[in-house]
Design an enzyme around this catalytic site. Structure first.
Site, PDB file in Angstrom:
ATOM      1  N   LYS A 171       0.954  -1.168   0.014  1.00 18.33           N
ATOM      2  CA  LYS A 171      -0.006   0.001   0.159  1.00 18.33           C
ATOM      3  C   LYS A 171       1.055   1.440  -0.074  1.00 18.33           C
ATOM      4  CE  LYS A 171      -1.898   2.921   1.628  1.00 18.33           C
ATOM      5  NZ  LYS A 171      -1.606   4.212   1.014  1.00 18.33           N
ATOM      6  N   GLU A 244       9.037   2.025  11.254  1.00 20.95           N
ATOM      7  CA  GLU A 244      10.142   2.801  10.892  1.00 20.95           C
ATOM      8  C   GLU A 244       9.567   4.275  10.756  1.00 20.95           C
ATOM      9  OE1 GLU A 244      13.204   2.240  10.885  1.00 20.95           O
ATOM     10  OE2 GLU A 244      13.318   0.081  10.525  1.00 20.95           O
ATOM     11  N   CYS A 278      13.564  10.975   6.664  1.00 16.97           N
ATOM     12  CA  CYS A 278      13.282  10.858   8.164  1.00 16.97           C
ATOM     13  C   CYS A 278      14.578  11.140   8.691  1.00 16.97           C
ATOM     14  CB  CYS A 278      13.101   9.233   8.293  1.00 16.97           C
ATOM     15  SG  CYS A 278      14.220   7.934   7.513  1.00 16.97           S
ATOM     16  N   GLU A 372       9.212  17.007  14.703  1.00 17.19           N
ATOM     17  CA  GLU A 372       9.468  16.932  13.271  1.00 17.19           C
ATOM     18  C   GLU A 372       9.189  17.827  12.516  1.00 17.19           C
ATOM     19  OE1 GLU A 372       8.379  13.140  11.116  1.00 17.19           O
ATOM     20  OE2 GLU A 372      10.560  12.978  10.308  1.00 17.19           O
TER      21      GLU A 372
HETATM   22  P1  NAP Z   1       2.198   9.065   6.668  1.00 18.68           P
HETATM   23  O1  NAP Z   1       1.201  10.121   6.750  1.00 18.68           O
HETATM   24  O2  NAP Z   1       2.207   8.308   8.147  1.00 18.68           O
HETATM   25  O3  NAP Z   1       1.699   8.030   5.661  1.00 18.68           O
HETATM   26  C1  NAP Z   1       2.289   6.632   5.532  1.00 18.68           C
HETATM   27  C2  NAP Z   1       1.819   5.753   4.741  1.00 18.68           C
HETATM   28  O4  NAP Z   1       0.654   5.176   5.554  1.00 18.68           O
HETATM   29  C3  NAP Z   1       0.782   6.288   3.549  1.00 18.68           C
HETATM   30  O5  NAP Z   1       0.850   5.199   2.515  1.00 18.68           O
HETATM   31  C4  NAP Z   1      -0.394   6.413   4.243  1.00 18.68           C
HETATM   32  O6  NAP Z   1      -1.450   6.341   3.221  1.00 18.68           O
HETATM   33  C5  NAP Z   1      -0.574   5.441   5.260  1.00 18.68           C
HETATM   34  N1  NAP Z   1      -1.490   5.524   6.193  1.00 18.68           N
HETATM   35  C6  NAP Z   1      -2.249   6.688   6.448  1.00 18.68           C
HETATM   36  N2  NAP Z   1      -3.054   6.524   7.503  1.00 18.68           N
HETATM   37  C7  NAP Z   1      -2.980   5.062   7.716  1.00 18.68           C
HETATM   38  C8  NAP Z   1      -3.866   3.875   8.739  1.00 18.68           C
HETATM   39  N3  NAP Z   1      -4.639   4.765   9.521  1.00 18.68           N
HETATM   40  N4  NAP Z   1      -3.525   2.913   8.575  1.00 18.68           N
HETATM   41  C9  NAP Z   1      -2.558   2.401   7.801  1.00 18.68           C
HETATM   42  N5  NAP Z   1      -1.757   3.096   6.977  1.00 18.68           N
HETATM   43  C10 NAP Z   1      -2.286   4.426   6.856  1.00 18.68           C
HETATM   44  O7  NAP Z   1       3.750   9.550   6.427  1.00 18.68           O
HETATM   45  P2  NAP Z   1       3.919  10.246   5.303  1.00 18.68           P
HETATM   46  O8  NAP Z   1       3.776  11.643   5.487  1.00 18.68           O
HETATM   47  O9  NAP Z   1       3.566   9.805   4.089  1.00 18.68           O
HETATM   48  O10 NAP Z   1       5.763  10.070   5.315  1.00 18.68           O
HETATM   49  C11 NAP Z   1       6.593  11.025   5.982  1.00 18.68           C
HETATM   50  C12 NAP Z   1       6.886  10.416   7.326  1.00 18.68           C
HETATM   51  O11 NAP Z   1       7.538   9.294   7.240  1.00 18.68           O
HETATM   52  C13 NAP Z   1       7.868  11.420   7.985  1.00 18.68           C
HETATM   53  O12 NAP Z   1       7.416  11.429   9.474  1.00 18.68           O
HETATM   54  C14 NAP Z   1       9.149  10.598   7.998  1.00 18.68           C
HETATM   55  O13 NAP Z   1      10.158  10.923   8.964  1.00 18.68           O
HETATM   56  C15 NAP Z   1       8.576   9.301   8.078  1.00 18.68           C
HETATM   57  N6  NAP Z   1       9.792   8.313   7.502  1.00 18.68           N
HETATM   58  C16 NAP Z   1      10.277   7.339   8.279  1.00 18.68           C
HETATM   59  C17 NAP Z   1      11.383   6.699   7.838  1.00 18.68           C
HETATM   60  C18 NAP Z   1      12.124   5.789   8.689  1.00 18.68           C
HETATM   61  O14 NAP Z   1      12.573   4.866   8.251  1.00 18.68           O
HETATM   62  N7  NAP Z   1      12.299   5.925   9.896  1.00 18.68           N
HETATM   63  C19 NAP Z   1      11.785   6.938   6.323  1.00 18.68           C
HETATM   64  C20 NAP Z   1      10.889   7.781   5.679  1.00 18.68           C
HETATM   65  C21 NAP Z   1       9.958   8.592   6.073  1.00 18.68           C
HETATM   66  P3  NAP Z   1      -2.205   7.479   2.268  1.00 18.68           P
HETATM   67  O15 NAP Z   1      -0.922   8.223   1.317  1.00 18.68           O
HETATM   68  O16 NAP Z   1      -3.121   7.047   1.675  1.00 18.68           O
HETATM   69  O17 NAP Z   1      -2.674   8.321   3.501  1.00 18.68           O
END
Ligand code: NAP
Length: 470
Positions: A171, A244, A278, A372
């Site tokens: 997904k 992550e 991240c 963040e």
């Molecule tokens: P996000 O809003 O948490 O979304 C990540 C994924 O989760 C998307 O595919 C999103 O789908 C999905 N999602 C949303 N609500 C959900 C739910 N209730 N249940 C299951 N899945 C759900 O994160 P983002 O804004 O895309 O990415 C940025 C974040 O990722 C930052 O905080 C960054 O630090 C973190 N990150 C961490 C790492 C690491 O390795 N630690 C690496 C890269 C990024 P939709 O797009 O359809 O909403």
């Protein structure tokens, strides 16, 4: 590009379309046919029914073929990443190289045996037997990825899972689905049996949430924000969960630091990928004695990070993911200014484009340093000595990575021992890694379970032991 969700190699049929628009100029980049609840069920049952069991050589060949296809199509991938995410094309090209490495390392690892042998006659309680371990694949993985590295995040989930023979339901982020779908199609073309991969986009309550909760899924591997990660942890139930999550990584610059190195790492760490990593540098902690000299040089360097049209090869910093994200970043800068901070470079926003921004005299309780901030911000804070630097670094809820600029070995060792983070990089940015090395955070950044190709392959398997008389 008219793309579609896939259930085990079959394009889904539905009249629900997602439009993907460029964050830079709002033009339509592509559409994606969305899946619904019935596709989720079909994807799960097809994956569990399985098909041709893949030998190690099969898995190697598929991943290696995928690697070769990616090399041939790297420009298509780079253009797609840049168009849908707003990342500068130079960053998107770099990302294709990283994803190449992920596929290469996963192909190599798929050939290696990973068993251990324990002789049992090694204590007074022992006897003439041997215990052997083998790793067996889990039956089904759900992988959920964020927007910020549209290709590499997906590669880091799919390649280790496929290298261990685990079927995946992916997904991807709805903000950057096109690159993920291109990779899905490339893997099918590389010979991946279709039951091994479904890629579904659709409403969270119909796709992601039911997948996370489904008891037939044995592992949920998630990369994304802290709130969504914690929600997944609370709802996944009895299964493996890899999280992550977000970071708030410091670059700590000691008084003995080489100034050019410090400035280079601060600028690269804060502004590469529009600050949307991240492990981007989200707090620059600099010794008070060298703050003025450092800031002056950082301001000059920040001006080299030209920001503009992502498709222009001269552009160093593209947009952030959308205008709402840019507005949020602008707001946290304004709030810090109200608290006494000063914007000394950049700060201007046009739509989703935010100039690389250097902010000094940032108070320790400013929102942009406590939480963040996912964008090209470089907040500079000062500390008085190493104890203060360690306390300040450890003061947030996150614990992903860190970078230290020093040539003093005693300092370096103290940081390695005392920072509450998953990684400490000396004289490097927090984000430095290779794609096969262990990677991942603690505290709110993750559960301490590492990814990176080798560790992720362990996550997708369980260890079976068997023993024999010997
Ligand atoms: P996000 O809003 O948490 O979304 C990540 C994924 O989760 C998307 O595919 C999103 O789908 C999905 N999602 C949303 N609500 C959900 C739910 N209730 N249940 C299951 N899945 C759900 O994160 P983002 O804004 O895309 O990415 C940025 C974040 O990722 C930052 O905080 C960054 O630090 C973190 N990150 C961490 C790492 C690491 O390795 N630690 C690496 C890269 C990024 P939709 O797009 O359809 O909403």
């Amino acid at each position: 590009m008219n793309a579609t969700s896939y259930v085990a190699g079959n394009p889904v049929k539905s009249d629900q379309l997602l439009e993907v628009k460029s964050p830079y100029d709002n033009r339509l980049v592509g559409t994606v046919t969305l899946a619904n609840a019935s596709h989720v069920e079909e994807a799960i049952t097809t994956a569990l029914k399985g098909g041709k069991k893949l030998t190690r050589y099969d898995r190697f060949s598929i991943l290696d073929k995928a690697r070769q296809l990616l090399v041939e199509r790297k420009e298509l991938f780079a253009q797609t990443i840049s168009a849908e995410s707003g990342l500068a094309i130079r960053e998107a090209r770099y990302e294709t190289g990283r994803a190449h490495d992920v596929l290469m390392f996963a192909a190599m690892e798929s050939l290696k045996d990973d068993g251990q042998i324990f002789s049992c006659d090694i204590s007074p309680q022992g006897k003439a037997r041997k215990i052997f371990t083998v790793r067996e694949p889990l039956s089904l993985a759900v992988c959920i990825t964020p927007f910020n590295h549209p290709l590499n995040q997906v590669a880091h989930k799919l390649a280790p899972a496929l290298a261990t023979g685990v079927p995946v339901i992916l997904k991807p982020s709805e903000k950057t689905p096109l690159t993920a779908i291109l990779l899905t199609e490339l893997l099918y073309e590389a010979g991946l049996p279709v039951y091994m991969l479904s890629t579904l986009l659709g409403p969270t309550h119909e796709i992601a949430e039911p997948l996370v909760k489904d008891p037939r899924v044995e592992i949920v591997s998630f990369t994304g924000s802290v709130p969504v990660g914690k929600r997944i942890a609370a709802s996944a139930g009895y299964k493996k969960v890899i999280l992550e999550l977000g970071g708030n990584d410091p670059l700590i610059i000691m008084e003995d630091a080489d100034m050019d190195t410090a400035v280079h790492l601060a600028a690269e760490g804060s502004f590469r990928n529009s600050g949307q990593r991240c492990t981007a540098v989200k707090r620059i902690l600099v010794h008070e004695k060298i703050k003025d000299a450092f800031t002056e040089k950082l301001i000059a360097r920040a001006k080299e990070y030209t920001c503009g049209d992502p498709s222009d090869p001269e552009t160093k910093v593209g947009t952030v993911i959308d205008e709402a994200a840019a507005v949020y970043l602008e707001e946290v800068v304004k709030k810090a200014v109200v608290q006494g901070a000063k914007v000394v470079s950049g700060g201007k926003r046009t739509g989703a484009l935010l100039e690389p921004t250097v902010i000094v005299d940032v108070p320790r309780n400013a929102e942009m340093v406590v939480h963040e901030s996912f964008g090209p911000l470089a907040p500079v804070l000062t500390f008085k000595d190493i104890d203060d630097a360690i306390a300040l670094s450890n003061s947030t809820a996150y614990g992903l990575s860190s970078g230290i600029v020093t040539n003093n070995m005693e300092y370096a060792l103290r940081f390695v021992k005392e920072l509450k983070v998953g990684t400490v990089n000396i004289n490097e940015v927090p984000g430095y890694r290779i794609e096969s090395s262990p990677f991942g955070g603690i505290k709110d950044s993750g559960l301490g379970i590492k990814e990176g190709v080798i560790e992720a392959m362990k996550c997708f398997t369980f260890v079976k032991t068997f023993s024999l008389p010997w």
